[in-house]
Every structure is written in structure tokens, then in C-alpha cells.
Scaffold this motif. Structure first.
Motif, PDB file in Angstrom:
ATOM      1  N   LEU A  15      42.550   1.783 -10.808  1.00  0.00           N
ATOM      2  CA  LEU A  15      43.614   2.787 -10.654  1.00  0.00           C
ATOM      3  C   LEU A  15      43.029   4.085 -10.115  1.00  0.00           C
ATOM      4  O   LEU A  15      42.085   4.628 -10.686  1.00  0.00           O
ATOM      5  CB  LEU A  15      44.295   3.031 -12.006  1.00  0.00           C
ATOM      6  CG  LEU A  15      44.851   1.773 -12.706  1.00  0.00           C
ATOM      7  CD1 LEU A  15      45.436   2.143 -14.068  1.00  0.00           C
ATOM      8  CD2 LEU A  15      45.895   1.085 -11.834  1.00  0.00           C
ATOM      9  N   GLY A  16      43.583   4.598  -9.035  1.00  0.00           N
ATOM     10  CA  GLY A  16      43.005   5.770  -8.370  1.00  0.00           C
ATOM     11  C   GLY A  16      41.682   5.383  -7.734  1.00  0.00           C
ATOM     12  O   GLY A  16      40.660   6.028  -7.949  1.00  0.00           O
ATOM     13  N   ILE A  46      44.499   0.645  -6.487  1.00  0.00           N
ATOM     14  CA  ILE A  46      45.743   1.414  -6.367  1.00  0.00           C
ATOM     15  C   ILE A  46      45.378   2.873  -6.123  1.00  0.00           C
ATOM     16  O   ILE A  46      44.529   3.425  -6.835  1.00  0.00           O
ATOM     17  CB  ILE A  46      46.570   1.339  -7.679  1.00  0.00           C
ATOM     18  CG1 ILE A  46      46.779  -0.121  -8.137  1.00  0.00           C
ATOM     19  CG2 ILE A  46      47.886   2.094  -7.542  1.00  0.00           C
ATOM     20  CD1 ILE A  46      47.864  -0.861  -7.429  1.00  0.00           C
ATOM     21  N   ASP A  47      46.000   3.500  -5.132  1.00  0.00           N
ATOM     22  CA  ASP A  47      45.787   4.933  -4.910  1.00  0.00           C
ATOM     23  C   ASP A  47      47.038   5.519  -4.267  1.00  0.00           C
ATOM     24  O   ASP A  47      47.810   4.792  -3.629  1.00  0.00           O
ATOM     25  CB  ASP A  47      44.559   5.179  -4.027  1.00  0.00           C
ATOM     26  CG  ASP A  47      43.928   6.545  -4.291  1.00  0.00           C
ATOM     27  OD1 ASP A  47      42.883   6.611  -4.968  1.00  0.00           O
ATOM     28  OD2 ASP A  47      44.503   7.561  -3.846  1.00  0.00           O
ATOM     29  N   PHE A  55      44.529  -3.512  -1.473  1.00  0.00           N
ATOM     30  CA  PHE A  55      44.700  -2.109  -1.861  1.00  0.00           C
ATOM     31  C   PHE A  55      46.150  -1.713  -1.641  1.00  0.00           C
ATOM     32  O   PHE A  55      46.703  -1.954  -0.568  1.00  0.00           O
ATOM     33  CB  PHE A  55      43.767  -1.210  -1.030  1.00  0.00           C
ATOM     34  CG  PHE A  55      42.318  -1.396  -1.390  1.00  0.00           C
ATOM     35  CD1 PHE A  55      41.752  -0.714  -2.445  1.00  0.00           C
ATOM     36  CD2 PHE A  55      41.524  -2.298  -0.675  1.00  0.00           C
ATOM     37  CE1 PHE A  55      40.417  -0.905  -2.791  1.00  0.00           C
ATOM     38  CE2 PHE A  55      40.193  -2.494  -1.020  1.00  0.00           C
ATOM     39  CZ  PHE A  55      39.638  -1.797  -2.083  1.00  0.00           C
ATOM     40  N   GLU A  56      46.762  -1.125  -2.676  1.00  0.00           N
ATOM     41  CA  GLU A  56      48.185  -0.796  -2.597  1.00  0.00           C
ATOM     42  C   GLU A  56      48.423   0.672  -2.901  1.00  0.00           C
ATOM     43  O   GLU A  56      47.784   1.239  -3.788  1.00  0.00           O
ATOM     44  CB  GLU A  56      48.976  -1.645  -3.613  1.00  0.00           C
ATOM     45  CG  GLU A  56      49.051  -3.103  -3.249  1.00  0.00           C
ATOM     46  CD  GLU A  56      49.751  -3.934  -4.322  1.00  0.00           C
ATOM     47  OE1 GLU A  56      50.237  -3.348  -5.313  1.00  0.00           O
ATOM     48  OE2 GLU A  56      49.776  -5.169  -4.167  1.00  0.00           O
ATOM     49  N   ARG A  57      49.394   1.241  -2.190  1.00  0.00           N
ATOM     50  CA  ARG A  57      49.769   2.617  -2.484  1.00  0.00           C
ATOM     51  C   ARG A  57      50.612   2.646  -3.757  1.00  0.00           C
ATOM     52  O   ARG A  57      51.532   1.845  -3.922  1.00  0.00           O
ATOM     53  CB  ARG A  57      50.563   3.181  -1.317  1.00  0.00           C
ATOM     54  CG  ARG A  57      50.857   4.646  -1.503  1.00  0.00           C
ATOM     55  CD  ARG A  57      51.211   5.315  -0.197  1.00  0.00           C
ATOM     56  NE  ARG A  57      51.470   6.716  -0.424  1.00  0.00           N
ATOM     57  CZ  ARG A  57      51.630   7.604   0.532  1.00  0.00           C
ATOM     58  NH1 ARG A  57      51.531   7.239   1.790  1.00  0.00           N
ATOM     59  NH2 ARG A  57      51.851   8.875   0.247  1.00  0.00           N
ATOM     60  N   GLY A  58      50.253   3.551  -4.677  1.00  0.00           N
ATOM     61  CA  GLY A  58      51.019   3.626  -5.913  1.00  0.00           C
ATOM     62  C   GLY A  58      50.846   4.981  -6.576  1.00  0.00           C
ATOM     63  O   GLY A  58      49.797   5.610  -6.458  1.00  0.00           O
ATOM     64  N   ASP A  59      51.892   5.430  -7.269  1.00  0.00           N
ATOM     65  CA  ASP A  59      51.872   6.697  -8.001  1.00  0.00           C
ATOM     66  C   ASP A  59      51.718   6.357  -9.485  1.00  0.00           C
ATOM     67  O   ASP A  59      52.618   5.771 -10.099  1.00  0.00           O
ATOM     68  CB  ASP A  59      53.186   7.437  -7.728  1.00  0.00           C
ATOM     69  CG  ASP A  59      53.387   8.601  -8.680  1.00  0.00           C
ATOM     70  OD1 ASP A  59      52.430   8.972  -9.393  1.00  0.00           O
ATOM     71  OD2 ASP A  59      54.514   9.138  -8.715  1.00  0.00           O
ATOM     72  N   LEU A  60      50.565   6.713 -10.060  1.00  0.00           N
ATOM     73  CA  LEU A  60      50.251   6.241 -11.414  1.00  0.00           C
ATOM     74  C   LEU A  60      51.227   6.726 -12.479  1.00  0.00           C
ATOM     75  O   LEU A  60      51.406   6.082 -13.502  1.00  0.00           O
ATOM     76  CB  LEU A  60      48.820   6.627 -11.796  1.00  0.00           C
ATOM     77  CG  LEU A  60      47.722   5.922 -10.975  1.00  0.00           C
ATOM     78  CD1 LEU A  60      46.352   6.324 -11.470  1.00  0.00           C
ATOM     79  CD2 LEU A  60      47.898   4.408 -11.007  1.00  0.00           C
ATOM     80  N   ALA A  61      51.874   7.867 -12.253  1.00  0.00           N
ATOM     81  CA  ALA A  61      52.828   8.371 -13.245  1.00  0.00           C
ATOM     82  C   ALA A  61      54.028   7.433 -13.361  1.00  0.00           C
ATOM     83  O   ALA A  61      54.669   7.363 -14.409  1.00  0.00           O
ATOM     84  CB  ALA A  61      53.289   9.775 -12.865  1.00  0.00           C
ATOM     85  N   HIS A  63      48.932  11.858 -19.709  1.00  0.00           N
ATOM     86  CA  HIS A  63      48.277  10.564 -19.540  1.00  0.00           C
ATOM     87  C   HIS A  63      48.124   9.777 -20.844  1.00  0.00           C
ATOM     88  O   HIS A  63      47.988   8.565 -20.798  1.00  0.00           O
ATOM     89  CB  HIS A  63      46.946  10.707 -18.805  1.00  0.00           C
ATOM     90  CG  HIS A  63      45.953  11.590 -19.487  1.00  0.00           C
ATOM     91  ND1 HIS A  63      45.453  12.729 -18.911  1.00  0.00           N
ATOM     92  CD2 HIS A  63      45.350  11.503 -20.694  1.00  0.00           C
ATOM     93  CE1 HIS A  63      44.600  13.301 -19.728  1.00  0.00           C
ATOM     94  NE2 HIS A  63      44.513  12.582 -20.821  1.00  0.00           N
ATOM     95  N   VAL A  64      48.144  10.416 -22.010  1.00  0.00           N
ATOM     96  CA  VAL A  64      48.010   9.630 -23.239  1.00  0.00           C
ATOM     97  C   VAL A  64      49.171   8.641 -23.366  1.00  0.00           C
ATOM     98  O   VAL A  64      48.988   7.484 -23.748  1.00  0.00           O
ATOM     99  CB  VAL A  64      47.906  10.527 -24.497  1.00  0.00           C
ATOM    100  CG1 VAL A  64      47.605   9.673 -25.726  1.00  0.00           C
ATOM    101  CG2 VAL A  64      46.797  11.559 -24.340  1.00  0.00           C
TER     102      VAL A  64
END
Lengths: 257, 257
Positions: free
Chosen positions: A37-38, A60-61, A79-85, A108-109
């Protein structure tokens, strides 16, 4: 100003050591998909692949420049585009590996709790985050922003990231009957050729939001003022080099098999 | 009161992690003898042997109780009694590994310089030392010693170890044309069952010189007063456990091949 893969790569050895240290504490994986992730330009992804060659690994980034560098580096990987939130972790995952990304997401917790719920038995959430907001590098970004020449550009805006919660917070929130949590800090002392190399380092990460907030005409002035403060805060050793003190927080949460 | 191998072994997992972390940063060894300096009951020696199975490894310790435990654990290996302040390192050595011992020798930077001179090309000096004198565990040993009931026993004596030099000091003193030096801190957060487990932990190490300095009749009183302070300084988390914050300094100096 997008994330610059080239600027970031300047200190790749130093930036990769924490990812190696984190990976060293990850136990063997169960079956299931694994995620970096990132993933940035793919340096951490490459390490994960070397440690777990058969894993179903996806990077993922949120940044296309980084994803493009990662695809060039590891053409056989996904590799995929993604918004971790907002990203939904697939249930039954073997690994969520996150090197230097979740410090940008204040809540993030809660995201970690969600990721842990998506772990297969024996799976691991492994996280590393810079914990350096109280270091001169970052305090001096704020100090420079408060100078009369630059303060108007920052008026009413908060650039500084929120400080990380305490280690006890992660242990208390993430531990459960079937989840063990290990937390530690490592403070690296990077030997850089001179104080200007410190400025170059943070230009790739923490300094970017400050530069982004300024009108183009003010960026060189801000950088010069900041660099002058950094030279005073990081005096040269006898051999001319400087030590960049860099604390980082590590979290490894593993679900029982 | 001699070093107690049994007391020390109570927290063997937690005490072994730093040795594993240190060993992970040691590069492959050249030919030549290897030494585990201050080998204790042989837990670190066992790790070194697993990583470098063919090495000519010898464990050195000043304490017969520890050496005896080490010989029982690894009957095929050589363990020798030695005082590190006076020990002469054989020239052409491949490895000097020292886990949690040199903090007891205030002039250790000079000893490190001597050890580095005895390294074969490609050889490594790898050191880990607790850097926890400013933690409540250790400050409260001093505070208890200053109480009226105990102060007379400590009058005119300094029990507290000297603080470690700064990371920059090690880098400056040990780096040379053919020697690269890496320094870092890791702060572990050990999850112990309760505050009394912290007292049990330090009874095996840092608390010993304080107890040794007291008349036998005062030791139980000192321990009770110290334990009371520890309970206040390390409050229980929701699950009843406590977090023991434990900073340690690591140094890896490698001679070029």
C-alpha cells in the motif's frame, strides 16, 4: 507539483532500509493476496517479492508518476491506482504492507482496524511511518513559513501533519483475542554529504506541501531561508558530513493461524 | 549477588530480539575467528551460529554462572572467561559481536577502536547497548536510593552508569578511510503482564548493583519502595498489561574488503 519519483529516488538506499527492517519482522505468509500500500516507485514492492517470491502481490498508489516508475521497475507485477482512505481491502488477504504512507492519513488507526478485519488467519498488517515532526527538519519548515515574507501565503492554512498517536494507542486499539501487535521506534542517523543534502531529502517528501502552498515566485526564497536554518541546526562533523536524525514508528499486527 | 542466568532467562524472547536485529545488519563474514563478547547464557551465540554455521565462534564472558549456562546450551562450542576491558583481540578477526555488554565499560569507544584495528578486511564490529538511563525504570532506582531509609548505604558511591556518548561521537571516532560506521537507536515497547514484571526484568540487570550496595536486611524494603514507584510510572493499559519503553543503541562498523 506532483510527487517526483526522480527526487524521491535520490536517497533510495536510506529510504529502503526501513522497509527492509519492517519486512524482517513479518512472519511467513498464509495463502491469499498481498498488497504493497503506497508502493511509490516499487522499491518496497521489490523487497516483498524477493522475500515472498510466490505471493499474489499488487502495488497500490495514488500517484501516476510513482505507478509508472514502479511498472517500469517490475513489469510483471500488477500496480493499481488507489486512494487508501477509501480503498476496500479484499477479505482473506495475506499481507498489507505500508511503508511511509499512512502518516498522511490522520484517521489511520480506523483504517488499520479495517485492514486487520480483512486478514486471513496468519496474515499480517505491517506499517512504517516517519515520526519526525519534532525534528529540526520539520520544525524549521514551520518556522520559515511564519516569517513575514511567507506568512501571508500560509494564512488560515495548516500544512503541518498531525503527530502520530502514542505507541500505547496502537497496541490498545489493534490488539484483540486473535491479533498480536508489536510496536517499536527506530531512529536512523543518516550520514549525508552536507546540510544541503538534508534539504534535497525533504524536498522529496515533507517540504513539498509547503512549496505547493507558495506562489511560484516565492519558492526559491522560502527554500533559501529554510536551507540557511538547516545549516545551523545540522553542523558538520569532522569529516564534513552531517547526521540526519530520523525517527520512524513501526507496527506489526498478526492474526493468529 | 552474582549474575543470575535463571533471572536473566525470564525475559529471553524480549532480550533476544535486539541481538537478532543487530545480527540482521551484519554483512557476510570473511575468513577468521568470530567472537560473541559478553555472551551471557549463549542466546546471542546461538543466533550467530545459526546465521554463520561454519564460523570459528568463541563466546567470552566474565561470569562463570553465565558461561556454565552457555556451555550447557551449546556443548560443541568454545566459551572462555575474559574481562573485556583487558581482553586482547586476535588480529585478523572476522566478527566481534557484543550484545548488551559494553554499556558497563565507560571507556568503550577506545576499546571499539582497538577491536576495529583487529578486524580482517571485510570484518565487522557489531554492538548493541541499552540506552535507557533516562527511562523511569532507571531514574526511579536513583530516586529510591536517595530516600532517607536507604541514602546512608549509598553515601559517597555512584551506582548509576555513565550515559552513552552521542551517536555522532561513535561515527566520528570510529569512521576512517577503510571503515564504514552505521549507528541507530531502536526503542522497543515490551508488553509485560503487569508493573511487577518490570521490576522482575530489571532485577536481572540494572537493579542488581543497587541491591548489591545495600545490607541484606534492607533489600526487601528497597525493592518494595521501588516497585511502588514503578506501578505509578507504568499504568496498566485496558487489557491490564503495561508497556515497557526500552531504547537501545546499535553500532555496526565494517572494514572494507
Amino acid at each position: 507539483m506532483a510527487w517526483s519519483a526522480a527526487q524521491y529516488a535520490k536517497f533510495e538506499d536510506e529510504r529502503t532500509r526501513p522497509a527492509r527492517d519492517l519486512l524482517a519482522q513479518v512472519p511467513d505468509l498464509p495463502a491469499g493476496p498481498a498488497f504493497d500500500l503506497g508502493c511509490g516507485p516499487g522499491n518496497s514492492t521489490e523487497l516483498i517479492l524477493a522475500r515472498f517470491p510466490g505471493s499474489l502481490l499488487t502495488g497500490i498508489d495514488s500517484d501516476e508518476d510513482m505507478l509508472s516508475a514502479a511498472r517500469t521497475r517490475l513489469p510483471d507485477l500488477r500496480f493499481e491506482r488507489g486512494d487508501l482512505a477509501a480503498w476496500t481491502p479484499p477479505a482473506g488477504s495475506a499481507l498489507f504492507f505500508a511503508n511511509a504512507v499512512f502518516q498522511w492519513l490522520p484517521e489511520h488507526v480506523t483504517l488499520f482496524e479495517r485492514l486487520i478485519l480483512a486478514l486471513a488467519p496468519g496474515g499480517t498488517l505491517a506499517v512504517q511511518m516517519p515520526d519526525n515532526l519534532d525534528e529540526p527538519t520539520h520544525l524549521l519548515m514551520e518556522e520559515t513559513a511564519e516569517e513575514p515574507a511567507f506568512a501571508p501565503a500560509f494564512a488560515g492554512r495548516t500544512i503541518r501533519r498531525r503527530s502520530l498517536p502514542s505507541p500505547a494507542t496502537y497496541v490498545e486499539r489493534l490488539t484483540s483475542k486473535e491479533v498480536r501487535v508489536d510496536v517499536w521506534h527506530t531512529v536512523y542517523y543518516h550520514q549525508l554529504v552536507n546540510a544541503n543534502a538534508i534539504v534535497e531529502w525533504v524536498k522529496g517528501t515533507g517540504l513539498r506541501p509547503y512549496l505547493d502552498a507558495l506562489p511560484t515566485t516565492q519558492r526559491a526564497g522560502y527554500l533559501a531561508a529554510y536551507a540557511e536554518k538547516i545549516r545551523k541546526a545540522y553542523p558538520a562533523m569532522k569529516n564534513g558530513r552531517v547526521l540526519l536524525r530520523f525517527p520512524r514508528l513501526f507496527i506489526v499486527a498478526t492474526r493468529d493461524r
